[in-house]
Design an enzyme around this catalytic site. Structure first.
Site, PDB file in Angstrom:
ATOM      1  N   TRP A 221      29.431 -30.786  -1.360  1.00 21.27           N
ATOM      2  CA  TRP A 221      29.858 -30.624  -2.745  1.00 21.27           C
ATOM      3  C   TRP A 221      28.617 -30.358  -3.616  1.00 21.27           C
ATOM      4  O   TRP A 221      27.573 -30.985  -3.428  1.00 21.27           O
ATOM      5  CB  TRP A 221      30.584 -31.893  -3.227  1.00 21.27           C
ATOM      6  CG  TRP A 221      30.888 -31.834  -4.687  1.00 21.27           C
ATOM      7  CD1 TRP A 221      31.887 -31.121  -5.282  1.00 21.27           C
ATOM      8  CD2 TRP A 221      30.155 -32.463  -5.747  1.00 21.27           C
ATOM      9  NE1 TRP A 221      31.828 -31.265  -6.638  1.00 21.27           N
ATOM     10  CE2 TRP A 221      30.776 -32.080  -6.967  1.00 21.27           C
ATOM     11  CE3 TRP A 221      29.036 -33.282  -5.786  1.00 21.27           C
ATOM     12  CZ2 TRP A 221      30.310 -32.518  -8.203  1.00 21.27           C
ATOM     13  CZ3 TRP A 221      28.571 -33.710  -7.028  1.00 21.27           C
ATOM     14  CH2 TRP A 221      29.216 -33.335  -8.215  1.00 21.27           C
ATOM     15  N   ARG A 465      39.912 -39.113  -4.046  1.00 21.70           N
ATOM     16  CA  ARG A 465      40.016 -38.936  -5.491  1.00 21.70           C
ATOM     17  C   ARG A 465      41.378 -39.458  -5.983  1.00 21.70           C
ATOM     18  O   ARG A 465      42.007 -38.867  -6.856  1.00 21.70           O
ATOM     19  CB  ARG A 465      39.854 -37.459  -5.865  1.00 21.70           C
ATOM     20  CG  ARG A 465      39.151 -37.282  -7.209  1.00 21.70           C
ATOM     21  CD  ARG A 465      39.160 -35.844  -7.687  1.00 21.70           C
ATOM     22  NE  ARG A 465      38.388 -35.743  -8.911  1.00 21.70           N
ATOM     23  CZ  ARG A 465      38.655 -34.892  -9.884  1.00 21.70           C
ATOM     24  NH1 ARG A 465      39.659 -34.052  -9.790  1.00 21.70           N
ATOM     25  NH2 ARG A 465      37.920 -34.857 -10.964  1.00 21.70           N
ATOM     26  N   ASP A 500      43.024 -25.297  -8.745  1.00 23.70           N
ATOM     27  CA  ASP A 500      42.049 -26.184  -8.108  1.00 23.70           C
ATOM     28  C   ASP A 500      42.636 -26.827  -6.863  1.00 23.70           C
ATOM     29  O   ASP A 500      43.860 -26.864  -6.663  1.00 23.70           O
ATOM     30  CB  ASP A 500      41.629 -27.258  -9.130  1.00 23.70           C
ATOM     31  CG  ASP A 500      40.209 -27.742  -8.919  1.00 23.70           C
ATOM     32  OD1 ASP A 500      39.673 -27.578  -7.808  1.00 23.70           O
ATOM     33  OD2 ASP A 500      39.630 -28.297  -9.873  1.00 23.70           O
ATOM     34  N   MET A 501      41.783 -27.384  -6.023  1.00 23.46           N
ATOM     35  CA  MET A 501      42.204 -28.070  -4.791  1.00 23.46           C
ATOM     36  C   MET A 501      41.097 -29.055  -4.471  1.00 23.46           C
ATOM     37  O   MET A 501      40.049 -28.669  -3.985  1.00 23.46           O
ATOM     38  CB  MET A 501      42.344 -27.017  -3.693  1.00 23.46           C
ATOM     39  CG  MET A 501      43.085 -27.431  -2.459  1.00 23.46           C
ATOM     40  SD  MET A 501      42.080 -28.367  -1.296  1.00 23.46           S
ATOM     41  CE  MET A 501      43.114 -28.355   0.128  1.00 23.46           C
ATOM     42  N   CYS A 548      39.483 -22.387  -7.151  1.00 23.03           N
ATOM     43  CA  CYS A 548      38.479 -23.439  -7.259  1.00 23.03           C
ATOM     44  C   CYS A 548      38.863 -24.496  -6.238  1.00 23.03           C
ATOM     45  O   CYS A 548      40.046 -24.678  -5.954  1.00 23.03           O
ATOM     46  CB  CYS A 548      38.536 -24.026  -8.675  1.00 23.03           C
ATOM     47  SG  CYS A 548      37.468 -25.453  -8.925  1.00 23.03           S
ATOM     48  N   ASP A 570      30.532 -26.723  -8.491  1.00 20.24           N
ATOM     49  CA  ASP A 570      30.510 -27.629  -9.640  1.00 20.24           C
ATOM     50  C   ASP A 570      29.087 -27.838 -10.141  1.00 20.24           C
ATOM     51  O   ASP A 570      28.882 -28.409 -11.213  1.00 20.24           O
ATOM     52  CB  ASP A 570      31.125 -28.986  -9.273  1.00 20.24           C
ATOM     53  CG  ASP A 570      32.640 -28.965  -9.400  1.00 20.24           C
ATOM     54  OD1 ASP A 570      33.171 -28.016 -10.008  1.00 20.24           O
ATOM     55  OD2 ASP A 570      33.297 -29.889  -8.877  1.00 20.24           O
TER      56      ASP A 570
HETATM   57  C1  GLA Z   1      37.105 -29.944  -9.753  1.00 20.67           C
HETATM   58  C2  GLA Z   1      36.600 -28.638 -10.333  1.00 20.67           C
HETATM   59  C3  GLA Z   1      36.022 -28.864 -11.696  1.00 20.67           C
HETATM   60  C4  GLA Z   1      37.063 -29.500 -12.591  1.00 20.67           C
HETATM   61  C5  GLA Z   1      37.571 -30.766 -11.961  1.00 20.67           C
HETATM   62  C6  GLA Z   1      38.722 -31.350 -12.735  1.00 20.67           C
HETATM   63  O1  GLA Z   1      36.061 -30.778  -9.428  1.00 20.67           O
HETATM   64  O2  GLA Z   1      35.681 -28.041  -9.469  1.00 20.67           O
HETATM   65  O3  GLA Z   1      35.577 -27.654 -12.240  1.00 20.67           O
HETATM   66  O4  GLA Z   1      38.113 -28.592 -12.799  1.00 20.67           O
HETATM   67  O5  GLA Z   1      38.014 -30.566 -10.635  1.00 20.67           O
HETATM   68  O6  GLA Z   1      39.207 -32.500 -12.178  1.00 20.67           O
END
Ligand code: GLA
Length: 751
Positions: A221, A465, A500-501, A548, A570
């Protein structure tokens, strides 16, 4: 040109353990050629499909001598007792498990008697202009590259295992104007009995030698796609994912390159898997110092039940060849993906400059806060507000509400349509965040449908999470989630989605699938994600979709099939991004890289960099802001209109031009530099980032790349006029003052 087939007869004549062998063998030859590459195969009289050659374009010669006819008993037909050595040494196009080839195989089954061996032999072939879509009955969408009838040709070789009642269709597409061959495999059960597939890889290339470095993109990450390069050695070197997504840890990309290959010279064979789930890529140096490279769906924990007349399509592997180093390999991938993979209305367009509120507010925002950001942003020239995580259910932190895709009214007072129209009134577009594959234990959705989470009944379910993954193999789950999304999308003028995932899969079991199909869940999950993305992009073609996954854990070509851009990482620190964007650029175009200017000290690494550098680094991507524009220093705010003007001016060049990497932080950590050059070489943008300043002779001499040696270029910033030849051979002197500083130079051909 294109695809040719023919037959040839080879004479076999040598002594083998004192026994003279005189024989002839008829071979069926297949060749795929374009101006720069050749791929050649041969089918033996017994039906084995052998690999003869892949690399730079050959003459119109019979390449069957490459099969080493004279060097060892060529064929079991002639020397039956040598079958084992034949199977374990020959270059196979699609090696099978269990019949004497002890190297990594592409294909393995489990039949009703518990037997795993399989033996594919040539049955037929056909050739088509263009590139047929990759399909599997019952599956709505399998991402793959596409090409028109005058852009590519496709050869399908049908192999058969008569004993198991299976055929495997091996597809090879050669592109006419790109050094690209794509491969995929489709299995069909024509027999009476059920068969279980335990591995179905998509491609194998057996190389004659092992003199290669293997380049992979690894990380974690916030440091995705960090390049690693190591020489091959005996044994197996692999990268994979068994996490349910292509992953932060390894990308489905491998390049095998000659030891001395650099950006301009040397051979590079790039492989990229068009898939978003568990993958496997491996180079194996064999006893004969050959190299077998294989790529496909990870066989680990994979099993697929194939009933009579059912089919299974293994996704596509993209193979790029370059004998002009890594630079050309990357530019070929970029051209292929920009023109033959990415689709939709946004594909060839400049994307709106966005401001995303994630690093600005995290979960602590409301309507007023978002409008205050939008007001300030619109005045500075920012074109879209993206509302990130936290607008739904009762989500104030990451511990609830995923799956409850209805508006958190207390936070967004006045509702979403009101917020969107207020933002629109400011002349800005509006975008929104979803994480459609997830459910929080604390959510209405989970309360109503706990059985929809991926799980093994009776076992503890791992939270990551504080969330679970939804069972996307179940169409009912997908329909339900999509229904909620549609309500949101239909009620307001939403023009962008960040999909997102944020977690990987555990306890991979489905309450929906029967026991016999449980191991299919890994792949069915991915097919379910594709299905929903396909519906979304079909129903809302005007929406700009950005993928994402906890940053860049699903930065793969299959996602690019749905979304023209993906959030790269991120980690928004400009210096960290240099390595991340370099690694990503090995096979993915700048037009696809989500890149934002964020506030300092950077939230991930605590580093402070100049605002200008953050802008220059984010220009190599879709460009946007991820900060609270109402709170940043006045000087930074004042710099935004200039940065945006720079984006509007140079983005067409970055989006459509050729990328040349000049600096290499992996070799010299003190600076980075790159160029984007227009296809017609009429203009170029050069960017330099000084990581660490140096005293005394502070400027560096940097040779530019990709220019036309015959043209004269004017460097806008200095007014200097220099020929492309000089700029590339003698270079320019570039220096900046201070750590983490940057400079861009615009070059325009004047003669
Ligand atoms: C992920 C994405 C971030 C943001 C968060 C929100 O980590 O990569 O950019 O959107 O989720 O929870």
């Amino acid at each position: 040109m294109g695809i040719t087939t023919g037959t040839t007869t080879v004479s076999i004549s040598h002594g083998w353990y004192g026994k003279p062998v005189e024989a002839e063998e008829k071979l069926r030859i297949f060749r795929l050629d374009n101006d720069e590459i050749t791929y050649a195969m041969a089918v033996t009289e017994e039906g084995y499909l052998l690999h003869a050659y892949y690399g730079a374009r050959c003459g119109e010669d019979d390449l069957s001598y490459l099969l080493r006819v004279q060097e060892s008993p060529f064929t079991p037909r002639i020397l039956k007792r040598e079958q084992a050595s034949f199977m374990d040494g020959r270059a196979f196009e699609y090696p099978c498990h269990g019949i004497g080839d002890y190297r990594e195989s592409c294909f393995m089954i489990m039949d009703e008697d518990g037997m795993s061996a399989c033996d594919l032999r040539y049955r037929s072939h056909h050739i088509a202009a263009g590139k047929p879509a990759l399909r599997q009955k019952g599956v709505s969408c399998i991402p793959a590259t596409f090409a028109g009838e005058d852009e590519a040709d496709t050869l399908v070789i049908v192999m058969e295992d008569a004993h198991a009642g299976l055929t495997v269709e091996l597809s090879y597409t050669i592109f006419k104007n790109l050094n690209v061959i794509t491969r995929s495999a489709k299995v069909v059960n024509h027999g009476e009995a059920d068969v279980r597939l335990s591995r179905v890889l998509s491609a194998c290339v057996d190389f004659e030698d092992c003199d290669y470095d293997m380049i992979t993109l690894n990380g974690s990450w916030a440091r995705e796609r960090i390049m690693e390069r190591a020489p091959l050695h005996h044994g197996k070197q692999s990268v994979d994912s068994a996490r349910g997504e292509s992953s932060h840890q390894s990308n489905p990309f491998v390049a095998l390159v000659s030891h001395k290959a650099d950006e301009e010279t040397g051979e590079a064979y790039g492989f990229n898997f068009v898939y978003s789930g568990n993958f496997f890529a491996q180079a194996e140096v064999t006893q004969h110092k050959h190299t077998r490279f294989v790529m496909g769906i990870n066989p680990y924990d994979f099993s697929w039940l194939l009933r009579t007349e059912e089919e299974f399509a293994a996704p596509e592997v993209v193979m790029v060849y370059s004998n002009e180093g890594l630079g050309k390999m990357s530019r070929t991938f970029h051209d292929l993906y920009r023109n033959h993979l990415i689709r939709g209305q946004w594909k060839d367009k400049k994307r709106p400059v966005l401001i995303n509120n994630w690093e600005a507010t995290y979960f602590q925002f409301d309507t007023d806060k978002l409008i205050s950001i939008a007001k300030q942003a619109s005045e500075l020239g920012i074109e879209m507000l993206v509302m990130d995580d936290g607008w739904f259910g009762h989500r104030d932190s990451d511990n609830s509400s995923l799956g409850d895709w209805f508006v958190y009214e207390e936070k967004l007072k006045g509702g979403l349509p009101n917020l969107v129209s207020e933002v629109n009134k400011l002349g800005m577009k509006f975008g929104i965040w979803f994480e459609p594959e997830m459910v929080s234990p604390d959510s209405k959705l989970y309360e109503e449908h706990p059985e929809w989470a991926i799980q093994i009944i009776g076992r503890d379910l791992t939270q990551s999470r504080e969330q679970y993954v939804l069972d996307y193999s179940n169409a009912e789950v997908r329909d339900y989630v999509y229904g909620m999304m549609r309500k949101i999308l239909d009620a307001s003028n939403i023009e962008y989605i960040k999909w997102d995932m944020n977690r990987q899969l555990t306890e991979v079991g489905s309450t929906f699938l029967p026991g016999k199909r449980q191991r299919e869940l890994w792949h069915r999950y991915v097919l379910g994600v594709y299905d929903l993305m396909n519906r979304l992009t079909t129903d809302y073609p005007y929406i700009l979709l950005e993928n994402c996954s906890g940053g860049g854990a699903r930065f793969d070509p299959a996602m690019l099939y749905f979304s023209p851009q993906i959030w790269t990482s991120d980690d928004t620190d400009a210096i960290e991004r240099l390595k991340i964007q370099y690694g990503t650029s090995l096979c993915y175009p700048a037009s696809a890289m989500g890149a934002h200017v964020s506030d300092c000290p950077n939230h991930t690494v605590g580093r402070t960099t100049p605002f200008a550098t953050r802008g220059d680094v984010a220009l190599v991507g879709t460009f946007g802001y991820e900060l609270d524009v109402t709170k940043i220093p006045q000087a930074d705010r004042e710099a935004i209109p200039g940065q945006i003007a720079k984006f509007h001016r140079f983005n067409p060049l970055v989006r459509t031009g050729d990328q040349y990497r000049i600096g290499n932080l992996y070799a010299d950590s003190s600076f980075d530099a790159w160029m984007f050059v227009a296809k017609d070489k009429s203009e170029a943008l050069f960017t330099f980032v000084q990581v660490l300043a140096r005293p005394n002779y502070p400027s560096r001499s940097i040779k530019l790349k990709g220019l036309d040696p015959k043209k004269t270029y004017e460097i806008e910033e200095t007014g200097q006029r220099v020929s492309g030849r000089t700029l590339m051979n003698a270079g320019i002197l570039v220096g900046t003052y201070g750590d983490f500083t940057s400079k861009t130079l615009y070059l325009k051909a004047v003669e």
